[in-house]
Design a protein around this motif. Structure first.
Motif, PDB file in Angstrom:
ATOM      1  N   ILE A 616      37.504  41.247  34.198  1.00  0.00           N
ATOM      2  CA  ILE A 616      37.940  40.017  34.855  1.00  0.00           C
ATOM      3  C   ILE A 616      39.132  40.326  35.740  1.00  0.00           C
ATOM      4  O   ILE A 616      40.155  40.820  35.269  1.00  0.00           O
ATOM      5  N   ARG A 617      38.956  40.068  37.005  1.00  0.00           N
ATOM      6  CA  ARG A 617      40.066  40.312  37.919  1.00  0.00           C
ATOM      7  C   ARG A 617      40.917  39.060  38.020  1.00  0.00           C
ATOM      8  O   ARG A 617      40.404  37.969  38.238  1.00  0.00           O
ATOM      9  N   PHE A 618      42.205  39.221  37.889  1.00  0.00           N
ATOM     10  CA  PHE A 618      43.099  38.078  38.021  1.00  0.00           C
ATOM     11  C   PHE A 618      43.152  37.617  39.465  1.00  0.00           C
ATOM     12  O   PHE A 618      42.802  38.346  40.382  1.00  0.00           O
ATOM     13  N   LEU A 619      43.612  36.369  39.625  1.00  0.00           N
ATOM     14  CA  LEU A 619      43.527  35.698  40.923  1.00  0.00           C
ATOM     15  C   LEU A 619      43.963  36.557  42.108  1.00  0.00           C
ATOM     16  O   LEU A 619      45.014  37.186  42.088  1.00  0.00           O
ATOM     17  N   ASP A 620      43.139  36.539  43.122  1.00  0.00           N
ATOM     18  CA  ASP A 620      43.456  37.219  44.363  1.00  0.00           C
ATOM     19  C   ASP A 620      42.962  36.356  45.520  1.00  0.00           C
ATOM     20  O   ASP A 620      42.000  36.696  46.188  1.00  0.00           O
ATOM     21  N   PRO A 621      43.609  35.181  45.702  1.00  0.00           N
ATOM     22  CA  PRO A 621      43.098  34.285  46.740  1.00  0.00           C
ATOM     23  C   PRO A 621      43.817  34.499  48.064  1.00  0.00           C
ATOM     24  O   PRO A 621      45.003  34.216  48.173  1.00  0.00           O
ATOM     25  N   HIS A 664      50.625  37.276  50.847  1.00  0.00           N
ATOM     26  CA  HIS A 664      51.051  36.988  49.480  1.00  0.00           C
ATOM     27  C   HIS A 664      49.829  36.763  48.605  1.00  0.00           C
ATOM     28  O   HIS A 664      49.446  35.633  48.325  1.00  0.00           O
ATOM     29  N   ARG A 665      49.191  37.821  48.222  1.00  0.00           N
ATOM     30  CA  ARG A 665      47.969  37.704  47.432  1.00  0.00           C
ATOM     31  C   ARG A 665      47.978  38.758  46.329  1.00  0.00           C
ATOM     32  O   ARG A 665      48.923  39.515  46.190  1.00  0.00           O
ATOM     33  N   GLY A 666      46.901  38.799  45.552  1.00  0.00           N
ATOM     34  CA  GLY A 666      46.764  39.810  44.503  1.00  0.00           C
ATOM     35  C   GLY A 666      47.898  39.723  43.502  1.00  0.00           C
ATOM     36  O   GLY A 666      48.418  38.648  43.204  1.00  0.00           O
ATOM     37  N   PRO A 705      44.804  42.996  40.439  1.00  0.00           N
ATOM     38  CA  PRO A 705      44.415  43.419  41.794  1.00  0.00           C
ATOM     39  C   PRO A 705      45.579  43.806  42.693  1.00  0.00           C
ATOM     40  O   PRO A 705      46.724  43.403  42.448  1.00  0.00           O
ATOM     41  N   LEU A 706      45.242  44.583  43.716  1.00  0.00           N
ATOM     42  CA  LEU A 706      46.142  44.872  44.841  1.00  0.00           C
ATOM     43  C   LEU A 706      47.458  45.544  44.448  1.00  0.00           C
ATOM     44  O   LEU A 706      48.482  45.329  45.067  1.00  0.00           O
ATOM     45  N   VAL A 707      47.379  46.366  43.425  1.00  0.00           N
ATOM     46  CA  VAL A 707      48.574  47.089  42.988  1.00  0.00           C
ATOM     47  C   VAL A 707      48.823  48.266  43.925  1.00  0.00           C
ATOM     48  O   VAL A 707      47.881  48.950  44.327  1.00  0.00           O
ATOM     49  N   THR A 741      43.569  48.349  36.469  1.00  0.00           N
ATOM     50  CA  THR A 741      43.884  47.894  37.815  1.00  0.00           C
ATOM     51  C   THR A 741      42.795  48.259  38.811  1.00  0.00           C
ATOM     52  O   THR A 741      41.984  49.144  38.571  1.00  0.00           O
ATOM     53  N   MET A 742      42.840  47.545  39.912  1.00  0.00           N
ATOM     54  CA  MET A 742      41.999  47.928  41.026  1.00  0.00           C
ATOM     55  C   MET A 742      42.763  48.944  41.844  1.00  0.00           C
ATOM     56  O   MET A 742      43.971  48.804  42.036  1.00  0.00           O
ATOM     57  N   ILE A 743      42.050  49.943  42.311  1.00  0.00           N
ATOM     58  CA  ILE A 743      42.667  50.864  43.265  1.00  0.00           C
ATOM     59  C   ILE A 743      42.118  50.470  44.621  1.00  0.00           C
ATOM     60  O   ILE A 743      40.962  50.747  44.951  1.00  0.00           O
ATOM     61  N   GLU A 744      42.929  49.761  45.389  1.00  0.00           N
ATOM     62  CA  GLU A 744      42.455  49.258  46.675  1.00  0.00           C
ATOM     63  C   GLU A 744      43.522  49.317  47.750  1.00  0.00           C
ATOM     64  O   GLU A 744      43.277  48.978  48.902  1.00  0.00           O
ATOM     65  N   VAL A 745      44.713  49.720  47.356  1.00  0.00           N
ATOM     66  CA  VAL A 745      45.784  49.934  48.326  1.00  0.00           C
ATOM     67  C   VAL A 745      45.968  51.455  48.385  1.00  0.00           C
ATOM     68  O   VAL A 745      46.062  52.088  47.341  1.00  0.00           O
ATOM     69  N   ASN A 767      36.315  47.599  49.368  1.00  0.00           N
ATOM     70  CA  ASN A 767      36.382  46.724  50.550  1.00  0.00           C
ATOM     71  C   ASN A 767      37.802  46.739  51.110  1.00  0.00           C
ATOM     72  O   ASN A 767      38.024  47.035  52.276  1.00  0.00           O
ATOM     73  N   ASP A 768      38.771  46.415  50.249  1.00  0.00           N
ATOM     74  CA  ASP A 768      40.157  46.438  50.705  1.00  0.00           C
ATOM     75  C   ASP A 768      40.621  47.858  51.000  1.00  0.00           C
ATOM     76  O   ASP A 768      41.348  48.087  51.962  1.00  0.00           O
ATOM     77  N   LEU A 769      40.180  48.798  50.173  1.00  0.00           N
ATOM     78  CA  LEU A 769      40.626  50.178  50.393  1.00  0.00           C
ATOM     79  C   LEU A 769      40.174  50.668  51.775  1.00  0.00           C
ATOM     80  O   LEU A 769      40.924  51.332  52.486  1.00  0.00           O
TER      81      LEU A 769
HETATM   82 MG    MG Z   1      40.556  43.428  47.064  1.00  0.00          MG
END
Ligand code: MG
Ligand code: ADP
Ligand code: MG
Length: 870
Positions: A616-621, A664-666, A705-707, A741-745, A767-769
């Motif tokens: 479950i990914r925490f909010l990333d709107p 200001h997301r993730g 997300p987005l760490v 964590t997501m690795i996307e940065v 996608n973000d990466l």
């Molecule tokens: Mg992302």
């Protein structure tokens, strides 16, 4: 280097050098089959041609003519000799077949003198002049780029004057007149007479075939099929045999099995007294291959025998071309036949059962991408056949959708909430604001935009049928109607149907049938599961998606995007309140409303997933997707918050970001407002405990997300752990959970050894990466990527297929560094790439544990994962 090979010098294993057609002509020659003799100019000669600035080097030209002399000797005919002329075809042939993409010239070697000689020699002037006029047309078209239609017009004039409809009804005199007129046309167009020197004709034709590698349709075909542009094409020069010598001659194509169903049965068509492309071009209606049995049983039987031999030899369904000259059979081509997804599955399984190939080989025989067509609801084939399209756009996302049309996301959502379940959203183009409307629709139709437009990308992500760039209809969004190309008007609420596999639009309601993974499909999937080591999970935000993915064989959820759980209209209000809250108190009030919704969603999800892992990914709107825009919404939210609409508008303006994707997301949200992470942790942990009490073993995986920095992660993780431990202690139920964590940065990838100190798992958010590595956004890239393709800067869309050199390198580094810190760290991928076969192979090779993709791509991923293993 050697640039030219006689057919007798080659074989099937030389495909890279000789091209597919050349290698197979050589192989058939070696098998002793009746193949007209010839030679192949290699793909290396093509590469050299381009490197030399589109000229054929003297040494290659010399080698071509030297080999031509050998051919003359072998066949006992001479190029340009009216007494005994050698005529050849000049045929393209790349490493992999690109049907109809490049060019072929027949009857080369004819000129004014040779044609007369040929007429005398064969006692058949009609044949001779028919061949000449064909040659003039093909040469003019392929080599000089003169429009073929201009020649066909001259042909039509003669037919009309004679009052006949078929070319076979024209006599020798007509054919002679035609060839004269064709030459006049050539002179008029080119300013010089038609070339009479066969050697000039030959070299010009070879050059033209080389050039055809770069023609626009070939370039597009290569991009769609992942064929590198530096492969080049070979050129085959082959002695002509003639299917147009009379009624005992003919030409045809056949498959050893039915390419649309896979049925084991010779399947094909032929035409008597015809040459080459006549069969495909549809100038006369060809006859089914069975009829040949009656016309010439000997030739038919010989052909059947050869077909069987070839299928056994290549151990795959063959697609063959043949010509009959005066009752004698010649083979002109064989290749592994293209086939539909259904046929591919049946043939692969049948070949295993027939003992011809192994299960592992069978897995390699089906293109995973092709399965896509079988995984979406399909139109009932009978209804589809009877229906007539009213327009055609780009087939952006497969599937069959039928529904009532709405022209704005709001209207679509309203209709949905009022109980309308079959909705098609029609827009000029879509934007992030339309997400909700897209979400509730069966299909999406846009008037503008390409294959990477917002609508296309989002629809594919949602597994929704989508047709984009349909310029044939005129859309009026404001007034809510569109006009089709016949002038018919379709109003809001009218029925249409979309075929996402062809781009066809139908002006009516067409019945659909559900996809099934039974029969041959099921068998092949079972084999795939036996072989693969890479696990396949799904990206699912709702129990319904999860259920579908399970049916398709998913082994867990790799990504549940919690913000997507709030698109429904009874929820989005609370979500918006949370986003615009200015005080902790306001925020907590909104979070209170969200908590029970999330908790029950997660319970549902855990139940459906029956103990499989759920991430479950925490909010990333991204803020711009959620901020209220409509006056009505603003009023309502302001009232809830106890402020005025004006005050709320000021807050919204203040929240406006210049670059929301980098805003200001993730996890940044949770760092600013830890109460968000608290609420989400509570929802996850309480749901897991509740479901555990029902007897299911749940080990939730919480993903931040987005760490980009381990300290960020640690900060949020501490909130999660503190909240979780308190609940666990309070309830007294033991529960295991993981925080990763997501690795996307990019920074996270580069510092993955540090991140792994806190993260218990990694999920690569490619996608973000990709977006952050390339520095352009997925939603905007569509505008300029086309230029990058046409200028050969990029060969493919990095959002669809993983850029292994750049983004892939970051993944490799992160995987390695992550393992250094935490040897058994679990790793997966959850971007769009998780469903793309070549990217899946990459994931297998770097040793990820799983890929996660949209539900409808799960079977594709299962097969691709198996292929990576074989
Ligand atoms: Mg992302
Ligand atoms: P494609 O790759 O588009 O199928 P081909 O090179 O196979 O193009 O040529 C098209 C057709 O031309 C063949 O199907 C065949 O009927 C005809 N053809 C090619 N070479 C010869 C030949 N040497 N003799 C007779 N017909 C030929
Ligand atoms: Mg062919």
């Amino acid at each position: 280097a050697k640039y030219v090979y006689l057919f007798s010098e080659g074989n099937a294993s030389m495909r890279n050098l000789l091209g597919g057609k050349g290698a197979n002509l050589a192989e058939m020659t070696g098998l002793g089959l009746p193949v007209p003799r010839g030679f192949t100019v290699t793909t290396e000669a093509c590469t050299r041609f381009y490197n030399d600035g589109k000229v054929i080097a003297k040494e290659i030209e010399d080698e071509i003519f030297a080999t031509l002399s050998k051919l003359e000797e072998i066949v006992g005919k001479k190029f340009g000799d009216p007494e005994n002329p050698l005529l050849v075809s000049v045929r393209s042939g790349a490493r992999v077949s690109m049907p109809g993409m490049m060019d072929t010239i027949l009857n080369l070697g004819l000129n004014d003198e040779v044609v007369e000689g040929l007429a005398k020699l064969t006692q058949n002037p009609r044949f001779a002049y028919d061949s000449y006029r064909r040659f003039i047309m093909m040469f003019s078209d392929v080599v000089m780029g003169i429009d073929r239609m201009k020649f066909e017009k001259l042909m039509d004039e003669i037919k009309e004057k004679k009052g006949v409809s078929a070319d076979t009804e024209l006599d020798a005199g007509d054919m002679k007149t035609l060839s004269e007129r064709y030459k006049e046309l050539y002179l008029k167009e080119m300013g010089v007479p038609f070339p009479q020197d066969p050697k000039v004709q030959l070299i010009e034709a070879v050059k033209a075939v080389f050039r055809s590698w770069e023609n626009p349709r070939a370039v597009v075909y290569r991009r769609l099929n992942d064929i590198p542009s530096d492969w080049g094409t070979a050129v085959n020069v082959q002695e002509m045999v003639f299917g147009n010598m009379g009624n005992d001659s003919g030409t045809g194509v056949a498959f050893t099995r039915d390419p649309s169903t896979g049925e084991k049965k010779l399947y094909g068509e032929f035409l008597m007294n015809a040459q080459g492309e006549d069969v495909v071009a549809g100038i006369r209606t060809p006859q089914p291959i069975d009829v040949l049995k009656e016309i010439n049983p000997d030739v038919y039987n010989q052909f059947v025998e050869i077909a069987e031999k070839l299928e056994k030899h290549y151990r795959d369904m063959q697609d063959m071309e043949f010509t009959i000259e005066h009752g004698k059979l010649f083979m002109l081509q064989t290749r592994n036949g293209k086939r539909t997804a259904q046929a591919a599955l049946k043939i692969a399984v049948d070949l295993v059962n027939e003992g011809m190939i192994t299960k592992e080989e069978a897995l390699l025989r089906v293109d995973p991408k092709q399965l896509d067509t079988l995984l979406h609801p399909q139109f009932d084939p009978k209804a589809l056949k009877a229906a007539k399209p009213i327009a055609k756009g780009l087939a952006a996302s497969p599937g069959a959708a039928t529904g009532k049309i709405y022209f704005s996301a709001e209207e679509a959502a309203q209709a949905y909430n009022a109980g309308e379940k079959l909705i098609i959203l029609v827009r000029l183009e879509t934007s992030p604001e339309d997400i909700e409307g897209m979400h509730v629709s069966q299909g999406i139709l846009t008037g503008r935009g390409g294959m990477t437009s917002h609508a296309a990308v989002v629809a594919r992500g949602m597994g929704k049928c989508c047709v984009v760039g349909c310029g044939e209809i005129i859309i009026n969004e404001e007034e809510g109607y569109f006009i089709d190309k016949n002038g018919r008007r379709y109003n809001k609420g009218d029925w249409i149907s979309l075929d996402g596999s062809t781009g066809n639009v139908y002006g009516e309601k067409l019945p659909t049938v559900a996809p099934e993974m039974t029969g041959y499909f099921g068998t092949l999937m079972k084999w795939a599961d036996e072989v693969r080591v890479l696990k396949v999970r799904t990206n699912a935000d709702t129990p319904r998606d999860a259920q579908q993915a399970l049916k398709f064989g998913a082994e867990g959820i790799g990504l549940c995007r919690t913000e997507h759980m709030f698109f429904d209209s009874d929820r989005i209000g609370a979500m918006r309140e949370m986003i615009v809250a200015r005080t902790e108190e306001q925020r907590r009030k909104a979070l209170e409303k969200l908590l029970p919704m999330q908790r029950s969603d997660f319970e549902e999800l855990f139940r459906v997933m029956k103990g499989y892992p759920v991430t479950i990914r925490f909010l990333d709107p991204p803020l711009h997707e959620f901020l209220p825009k409509e006056e009505e919404d603003i009023q309502a939210i302001a009232a809830e918050m106890g402020i005025t609409a004006e005050e709320l508008k000021a807050i919204i303006t203040e929240l406006h970001e210049f670059n929301p994707m980098l805003g200001h997301r993730g996890c940044r949200l949770a760092v600013s407002y830890p109460e968000i992470a608290e609420m989400q942790t509570r929802a996850v942990i309480e749901a897991a405990i509740n479901v555990k009490k029902e007897g299911l073993n749940v080990v939730p995986e919480i993903m931040i997300p987005l760490v980009g920095d381990v300290k960020e992660l640690k900060y949020v993780k501490d909130v999660v752990v503190k909240t979780a431990e308190a609940i666990i202690k309070e309830t007294g139920v033991e529960l295991e959970y993981r925080v990763g964590t997501m690795i996307e940065v990019p920074r996270a990838a580069i510092t993955a050894d540090e991140i792994a100190k806190e993260a218990e798992f990694f999920s690569f958010g490619t996608n973000d990466l990709t977006q952050m590595t390339f520095g352009f956004s997925r939603d905007d890239a569509g505008k300029f990527l086309e230029e990058y393709y046409s200028k050969k800067i990029y060969e493919f869309d990095p959002f669809a297929k993983l850029d292994q050199t750049g983004v892939g390198e970051l993944i490799r580094i992160a995987a390695e560094k992550g393992r250094k810190t935490r040897a058994n760290i679990k790793m997966g991928i959850c971007g769009e790439h998780g469903g793309d076969p070549s990217s899946i192979e990459f994931c297998h090779n770097v040793g990820l544990d799983y890929v996660s993709c949209s539900p409808y791509r799960v079977p594709i991923a299962r097969l691709a994962a198996a292929q990576a293993q074989v």
